[in-house]
Write a protein that holds these residues in place. Sequence first.
Motif, short mmCIF file in Angstrom:
data_model
loop_
_atom_site.label_atom_id
_atom_site.label_comp_id
_atom_site.label_asym_id
_atom_site.label_seq_id
_atom_site.Cartn_x
_atom_site.Cartn_y
_atom_site.Cartn_z
N PHE A 133 0.83 -1.20 0.00
CA PHE A 133 0.00 0.00 0.00
C PHE A 133 0.87 1.25 0.00
O PHE A 133 2.04 1.23 0.39
N LEU A 165 -7.10 -0.66 5.24
CA LEU A 165 -6.64 -2.03 4.99
C LEU A 165 -7.51 -3.10 5.64
O LEU A 165 -7.39 -4.28 5.31
N CYS A 198 -1.75 5.58 4.28
CA CYS A 198 -2.91 4.77 4.70
C CYS A 198 -2.92 4.60 6.21
O CYS A 198 -1.88 4.43 6.84
#
Length: 605
Positions: free
Chosen positions: A448, A457, A452
Amino acid sequence: MNISEKLDKLRSCMKKKGIDVYYIPTNDYHNSEYVGDFFKCREYISGFTGSAGTVVVTDREAGLWTDGRYFIQAENQLKDTGITLYKNGLEGVPSIKQFITDKMRSDEEGGEKKSKVLGFDGRCVSFTWAADMKESIAGVNGRIVSDVDLVGDIWDERPVLKSEPVMCLDVKYAGEGREDKIKKLREYMKSKRADYHVLTSLDDIAWLLNIRGNDIHCNPVVMSYLVAGMNEIIIFADESAFNEDVKNELAGVGVRFREYNEIYDFVGKFKKGSRVMLDKGIVNYAVIEAIPEDVDVINEVNPTMKWKAVKNKTEVANERAAHIKDGVAVTKFIYWLKKNVGKIPMTEISVSEKLEEIRSKGEHYVGPSFDTIAGYAEHGAIVHYSATKDTDAEIKPDNFLLVDTGGHYLEGTTDITRTIMLGEATDEQKKYYTSVLRGNLNLCAAHFKYGCSGVALDYIARKPLWDMGCDFNHGTGHGVGYLLNVHEAPNAFRYRIIPLPGENEVLEEGMITSDEPGIYLEGKFGIRLENLILCVKKEKTEFGQFMGFEQLTFVPFDRDAIDISQMSEEERMLLNEYHKNVYDKIAGYLEEDEREWLGEQCKPM
């Protein structure tokens, strides 16, 4: 006294104090997740022993609010107590705030509205909670009384406040000296133009000063408050818990001692116009109320929260070593369990004791990071089940045993869950086990872009279950401290955004988070598979910095419960690669028969 008698006695105290609604959280004076026996007022008044829950009592009603981890446990423990269970987050269930506000609506008396009173111990709630509640009930003509500990008033033989010996954590384990940490804190204070920083969260204080204690069961912290100035640090604690060597080390960085309860008097004497930095979401209401009105309070998330979550290179290297030791212990335990189930007597409590016996032989082992959860068959469906003499189930070779366990080492803290198939798995058991396993493997394999948080996730771990119309009612992962609290903010995997400062932080290199999807079928079994994973940097491209995870936990998954046909080619590769690493890292520490068994467990599928 039984629960009904305790409630009657509490209501009598409420009436004498003129209190209409009384609020009893699961909390100590430091907003800790787990609390010492002295602070277990909610447990005392309700009989509910889970780690999270809140009781609200009126003259006629009593309710307990808790989250999905504890719904089954709470239903069982609240039977015949007169306390209603309110399941947080479910449709139609009022929030605590809604419930209290409704009960605080004024009564008509002689043509005038009579004001009602909400009571609570201001030392056991955050300033943010109290201020929000105060504003809410003001709208219905209510007011608060915050200096009452009514449960304490009726609690005969209340446990004493713990004060265990304190130790210093050497820099070879901490990776950074307290001098550098304090310097960094003061630089941050300067950037906020703060004269003082009031720190009350116990793990932050322990991290900042590189000290560890044992004042909360399984949480190596010291009951204390701390006020940092530009020239000195004052710790409010039981000085007798610090030996001369520890006191000398702390004195070397300007730490002075005051008695634990002197914090309120001390902050009440801050000079007019001084600026005090603190986190209103953590510091208790009584502390902040004691600060003079002419002092400027700067509401700021404790910077130490994020600093301690990002493990330094020394801590990361040590954590890798701790997880090898722990992996050996848990692997030995699973082998012993598989070999002996059905041949010797076993119960949930006895297997927990066996695991602790094996783990305690590890070098630099300090103690458990939480009480082991060993839930056999339907008990595994109770997310935070705790076996008692009355519930201690005999373990037979015909169902799952869920074991959630962890240890503290000088090299760090571990947390692992394995669900072990004892006997032959049914198609249903394999279906659910494999779905949970796929979620675990896929989350660790996530690739990723930097920026984030865990919210972005979480879906990866839940997808195999959501595709089946199933879910689990807890977060997918939490941060883990370094020889500190096994649950540590701010990093986490969850699909809900929490609208609180510091709760939705970006995942940073060095953060350690649990990866623990699960499924819980009431009356049948529960499955949870948990590894700790380290956030690491991957490649940097013209599109930005990419991130991923490194496995820290090395213990085999149970191939007896895996339906390989459910797994994609990539998922099979992830499983086989993981098992190869388990064998390579663990096998050399095992006896020959254990090693042969592990070799079979880790063969490619």
